[in-house]
Design a protein around this motif. Sequence first.
Motif, PDB file in Angstrom:
ATOM      1  N   UNK A 350       0.694  -1.294   0.361  1.00  0.00           N
ATOM      2  CA  UNK A 350       0.209   0.220  -0.087  1.00  0.00           C
ATOM      3  C   UNK A 350       0.416   1.624   0.364  1.00  0.00           C
ATOM      4  N   UNK A 351       2.175   1.141   0.857  1.00  0.00           N
ATOM      5  CA  UNK A 351       2.861   2.120   0.683  1.00  0.00           C
ATOM      6  C   UNK A 351       3.409   2.458  -0.464  1.00  0.00           C
ATOM      7  N   UNK A 352       4.100   1.471  -1.117  1.00  0.00           N
ATOM      8  CA  UNK A 352       5.037   2.248  -2.190  1.00  0.00           C
ATOM      9  C   UNK A 352       3.856   2.258  -3.518  1.00  0.00           C
ATOM     10  N   UNK A 353       2.755   1.765  -3.337  1.00  0.00           N
ATOM     11  CA  UNK A 353       1.849   2.121  -4.655  1.00  0.00           C
ATOM     12  C   UNK A 353       1.727   3.463  -4.122  1.00  0.00           C
ATOM     13  N   UNK A 354       2.103   3.761  -3.790  1.00  0.00           N
ATOM     14  CA  UNK A 354       2.203   5.472  -3.330  1.00  0.00           C
ATOM     15  C   UNK A 354       3.747   6.437  -3.540  1.00  0.00           C
ATOM     16  N   UNK A 355       3.947   4.980  -4.197  1.00  0.00           N
ATOM     17  CA  UNK A 355       5.787   6.531  -4.533  1.00  0.00           C
ATOM     18  C   UNK A 355       6.838   6.297  -3.480  1.00  0.00           C
ATOM     19  N   UNK A 356       6.176   5.616  -2.703  1.00  0.00           N
ATOM     20  CA  UNK A 356       7.282   5.522  -1.080  1.00  0.00           C
ATOM     21  C   UNK A 356       8.407   4.233  -1.285  1.00  0.00           C
TER      22      UNK A 356
END
Lengths: 399, 252
Positions: A350-356
């Motif tokens: 979820x966090x990576x899917x926001x570019x993080x």
Amino acid sequence: MTTDLTTDHTRATADGAHTHGAPGVGVVPEASRASRFASFDLAEFPAVTGAEEEWRFSPVDRLQHLISGAATGAVSVDVTPAQGVTVTVTDRDGASTPGVAGVPNDQLAATAWIAAAQRTQVTVGAEVETDAETTVVVRGEAGAPAASAHLLLTAEHHSKALVVIDHVGGGELAQTVEIDVHDGAHLTVVSIQDWDRGAVHGSSHRARLGRDATLKHIVVSLGGDVVRVTVDGEFTQPGSSLESLGLYYADAGQHLEHRLFVDHAVPRCTSRVTYKGALQGESARSVWIGDVLIRKAAEGTDTYELNRNLVLTPGARADSVPNLEIETGEIEGAGHASATGRFDDEQLFYLKARGIPEDVARRLVVRGFFAELIQQIGVPAVEDRLQTAIEAELELTGL
Amino acid sequence: MATLEIKNLHVSIAIADGLKPILRGVDLTVRSGETHAIMGPNGSGKSTLAYTIAGHPRYEVTEGEILLDGENVLEMSVDERARAGMFLAMQYPVEVPGVTVSNFLRTAKTAIDGKAPALRTWTGEVRTAMDALRMDPEFATRNVNEGFSGGEKKRHEILQMELLRPQIAVLDETDSGLDVDALRIVSEGVNRLKGNSEVGVLLITHYTRILQYIKPDFVHVFVAGRIAEQGGPELADRLEAEGYDRFLASAV
């Protein structure tokens, strides 16, 4: 990858002892926590074999000096009292020194009791209220003979104070911390194990609460090679409240062990136990045991205990055993929860899917894991220090 | 201008005894400014398509490719895809305990832009976007998705989309579980972004009701892991009247 154990005993009937802790091979489980042997005299205890319920998770070989009575050296104890707080140091008389709170119930606590030469007593005077910190710095020295120390913290009636015990340096220490909270007093005790690597520390915290007394007890274990802290809370009068918080962060090769015991022997007391730990690195190890006993007379008890562990890298191991014994059905609430998990892949996605990026996402998750607990501490200086310590730990694994 | 090209995409998931094929040759192109609706019955692979585009590790691409402006998306990590301009509004957003919405949004914005947003304007931007989605300011202090209602989760997804300003946005059943008011608020958010950017939208839905608020340029009917029929908005009307039955019968 998460194991969860959650039980709500609010509606439990009086079905006698109730335990979720699975005994290890060759271990004889105790019939009840109430029956555990206790004595001020080490000589009355059998020698430790390592198979006993209270030792089966511990690195007994590395604690040898602290469980055999050999810890007769001393450490430096420096107290900086807040206004209205007094400090007295008295000589002790081994096993016959009168105890204030509880009785040693394992060989380490008994060693600390017989071997300490002096007692440092910190007393908050009756009706003294202070927000200022009383600081106790316990400093050990690497290579010095194994030591014992005895600290007695007394909060006289209707006082309010904060005591921070800071453990630094090296060496081996067996310690007694007696905490005596008189009627109507509010005491916050913070014990920080910030040892250098190599240090071995066993500590028996024993708290006794009077009528309508409140104790907030906070344990923070970060440093040292072996840290084993037992915290026993005993209610002697109705209406008192114990909040027990703990935070630990075990790195490669570290053993951090916390054993809680809350003894509800009188009516209408409240206890909340919340311990959270993170583990990283090869052979990083944590142990959390949470025993709660609600005796027959303890009607109206309200208790909840929780332990969460976050295993950040392979090769680390967390043991978590909550035990709840209920001898009366007339309670307000009783429950416990224990969970040990790895990084949650869905959270990371979820966090990576926001570019993080992954490393930033992992840091967010670890900070978040501890955030709620740290917010509960309520002592800004301690909270800041813990935030800094967690950042330093995150640097360590390059997370 | 951006173009997302999906070519002959085959995707499987791992099950106990091997791989189970879900997508069986999907071809689809989404350009900036276009809105595509992907409609289909449950189990047809719609969500698999969404998560495969985002790079969820559960889904294994066995054949075909996904290109964003000619760049191979399948070689990018999940976060690289997001930084390249793709966004997935999830059907089941995940709780992140201890991480506040405000911290999360700022961290994501920093990652997407490659630099921290200017504090002064950013705070205002977040507040304006939250106002428009009828989100209480207190929302920013709550932990990500923790204790959010279904409607709050979806609004939070759209809030992120509006603030991160992707080039291609995939909305996975954003309408599911929303009452009419929430559906309208969420749709307004999508339309705002369409109005003030060139976002290309891939709208995945089971029902046609969200299409009353967000007008698609193209409608694709997804059955058994591939596109069975495509057309303009009129196809959605026909599905509304007839349902998926005629596709299901022919897929057997």
